[in-house]
Design a protein around this motif. Structure first.
Motif, short mmCIF file in Angstrom:
data_model
loop_
_atom_site.label_atom_id
_atom_site.label_comp_id
_atom_site.label_asym_id
_atom_site.label_seq_id
_atom_site.Cartn_x
_atom_site.Cartn_y
_atom_site.Cartn_z
N ASN A 57 3.98 -26.02 2.69
CA ASN A 57 3.99 -26.69 1.26
C ASN A 57 5.25 -26.54 0.41
N LEU A 58 5.93 -26.85 -0.71
CA LEU A 58 6.61 -26.76 -1.63
C LEU A 58 6.21 -25.65 -2.18
N ASP A 59 7.27 -24.36 -2.73
CA ASP A 59 6.33 -23.18 -3.62
C ASP A 59 6.03 -22.06 -2.27
N ALA A 60 6.12 -22.73 -0.80
CA ALA A 60 5.35 -21.66 -0.61
C ALA A 60 5.93 -20.51 0.36
N SER A 61 5.79 -20.21 1.05
CA SER A 61 6.92 -19.16 1.81
C SER A 61 6.21 -18.89 3.18
N VAL A 62 7.56 -18.06 4.02
CA VAL A 62 7.35 -17.81 6.12
C VAL A 62 8.22 -16.59 6.05
N ASP A 63 7.16 -16.28 6.45
CA ASP A 63 8.09 -14.65 6.90
C ASP A 63 9.13 -15.35 8.09
N LEU A 64 9.91 -14.85 8.97
CA LEU A 64 10.50 -15.73 9.70
C LEU A 64 10.29 -14.68 10.92
N LEU A 65 9.54 -13.70 11.70
CA LEU A 65 9.64 -12.52 12.29
C LEU A 65 10.24 -12.77 12.99
N THR A 66 11.03 -11.98 13.91
CA THR A 66 11.87 -11.98 14.75
C THR A 66 11.89 -10.17 15.64
N PRO A 110 21.82 -20.20 7.12
CA PRO A 110 22.54 -20.03 6.16
C PRO A 110 21.55 -19.36 5.59
N GLY A 111 21.86 -17.94 4.05
CA GLY A 111 21.11 -17.27 4.15
C GLY A 111 20.53 -17.88 2.19
N LEU A 112 20.43 -19.36 1.94
CA LEU A 112 19.77 -19.59 1.46
C LEU A 112 18.32 -19.73 1.15
N TRP A 113 17.00 -19.73 -0.10
CA TRP A 113 16.66 -19.20 -0.25
C TRP A 113 15.51 -17.61 0.61
N LEU A 114 16.51 -16.69 0.97
CA LEU A 114 15.99 -15.79 1.72
C LEU A 114 16.26 -14.73 1.04
N ASP A 115 14.99 -13.40 1.56
CA ASP A 115 15.51 -12.07 0.53
C ASP A 115 15.61 -11.10 0.60
N CYS A 116 16.53 -11.54 2.27
CA CYS A 116 17.57 -11.48 2.34
C CYS A 116 18.29 -11.60 3.78
N SER A 117 19.88 -11.47 3.90
CA SER A 117 20.28 -12.23 4.95
C SER A 117 20.38 -11.66 6.27
N ASP A 118 20.32 -9.43 5.80
CA ASP A 118 20.86 -9.07 6.57
C ASP A 118 19.52 -8.67 7.77
N CYS A 119 18.82 -8.38 7.62
CA CYS A 119 17.50 -7.54 7.86
C CYS A 119 17.07 -8.07 9.87
N LEU A 120 15.86 -8.17 10.02
CA LEU A 120 15.44 -8.51 11.42
C LEU A 120 14.13 -10.13 10.85
N SER A 121 13.67 -9.40 9.79
CA SER A 121 12.45 -10.52 9.78
C SER A 121 12.19 -11.06 8.14
N PRO A 122 13.66 -11.84 7.38
CA PRO A 122 13.32 -11.52 6.18
C PRO A 122 11.73 -13.23 6.04
N THR A 123 11.83 -13.32 4.64
CA THR A 123 10.80 -13.98 3.99
C THR A 123 11.70 -15.13 3.91
N ALA A 124 11.85 -15.95 3.69
CA ALA A 124 12.19 -17.76 3.24
C ALA A 124 10.63 -18.68 2.38
N THR A 125 11.57 -18.82 1.15
CA THR A 125 10.08 -19.84 0.72
C THR A 125 11.88 -20.77 0.03
N PRO A 126 11.81 -21.92 0.73
CA PRO A 126 12.68 -22.72 0.34
C PRO A 126 11.97 -23.82 -0.31
#
Length: 255
Positions: free
Chosen positions: A210-219, A230-246
């Motif tokens: 849902n909008l305003d929700a987040s998801v952990d991109l577990l990698t 893209p690095g948009l809406w990520l808490d980090c763009s160079d870590c293994l498993s960032p959190t995205a809040t698109p």
């Protein structure tokens, strides 16, 4: 008449069959007997026989010295511009160069002799391999290069005839590659080629939030550095498993 009698039955002395010693020549006539003597010395013919330990030597062998089985004290000579010690018969391989040479030994006695021994000086093979790698296991095949041709290759990932090295067929890690040139003056050299495994990476499947929700991109990955695009809406763009809040639907790619 001659006393003792010679093998010829006449006054012809044959040193091959008649012994050394004192020979008396006697004439008998009506006036009596007269005689005279001659001392005959027979010298043994010299024996110039000699040999080297082999009939061919390599460029990096120690200088060969002959074994004289006959009469010593003679003189050595060599053909074709070779270099030899006239007294000892030691061949200077470096100064002589490669080729075929005839070595002659001549004695110096009253009944001299000579003997010829043929020797070949051979070029030393060089199996030095040019350095190669490191490679990744997905890299294209490469032609390994050695100083001299005509050898065979061995080791993981290399064609024994052509010397083509295929990283995909080699072992992951250090591969020992050996190049062998056979023959009396052959050579063997080895190098180590490192092949690294290509990294693996997996992340979560397509996900709806849902909008305003987040998801952990577990990698998970065997890699060491990562880039999310893209690095948009990520808490980090160079870590293994960032959190995205698109804020809208988006596709992320991790490298």
């Amino acid at each position: 008449s001659w006393t003792p009698a010679m093998g010829s039955g006449t006054g012809v002395f044959n040193p091959a069959i008649d012994p050394a010693g004192t020979y008396t020549y006697e004439i008998t006539s009506a006036c009596g007997v007269v005689s005279t003597q001659v001392d005959v010395t027979v010298n043994t013919t010299d024996d110039a026989t000699f040999s080297y330990s082999a009939v061919s030597f390599c460029e990096n062998d120690p200088n060969p010295t002959p074994t004289i089985t006959g009469t010593g004290g003679g003189t050595f000579t060599i053909s074709s511009g070779g270099v030899i010690n006239a007294s000892t018969g030691e061949i200077d391989i470096a100064a002589s160069g490669t080729g075929n040479f005839s070595i002659t030994y001549t004695t110096n006695g009253p009944c001299p002799d000579s003997f010829v021994f043929d020797v070949s000086l051979l070029e030393q093979a060089d199996a030095t391999i040019a350095a190669a790698g490191p490679f990744c296991d997905y890299d294209a095949s490469v032609q390994l290069l050695a100083t001299d041709l005509g050898g065979t290759w061995s080791g993981s990932g290399v064609d024994p005839v052509t010397g083509i090295f295929d990283p995909a067929q080699a072992d992951i890690g250090t591969n020992t590659i050996t190049y062998t040139i056979n023959g009396q003056c052959g050579d063997v050299q080895s190098i180590e080629i490192i092949v690294s495994a290509s990294p693996t990476i997996t992340t979560i499947n397509d996900t709806t939030i849902n909008l305003d929700a987040s998801v952990d991109l577990l990698t998970t990955s065997t890699g060491s550095t990562f880039i999310w695009s893209p690095g948009l809406w990520l808490d980090c763009s160079d870590c293994l498993s960032p959190t995205a809040t698109p804020e809208e639907t988006i596709t992320y790619t991790v490298t």
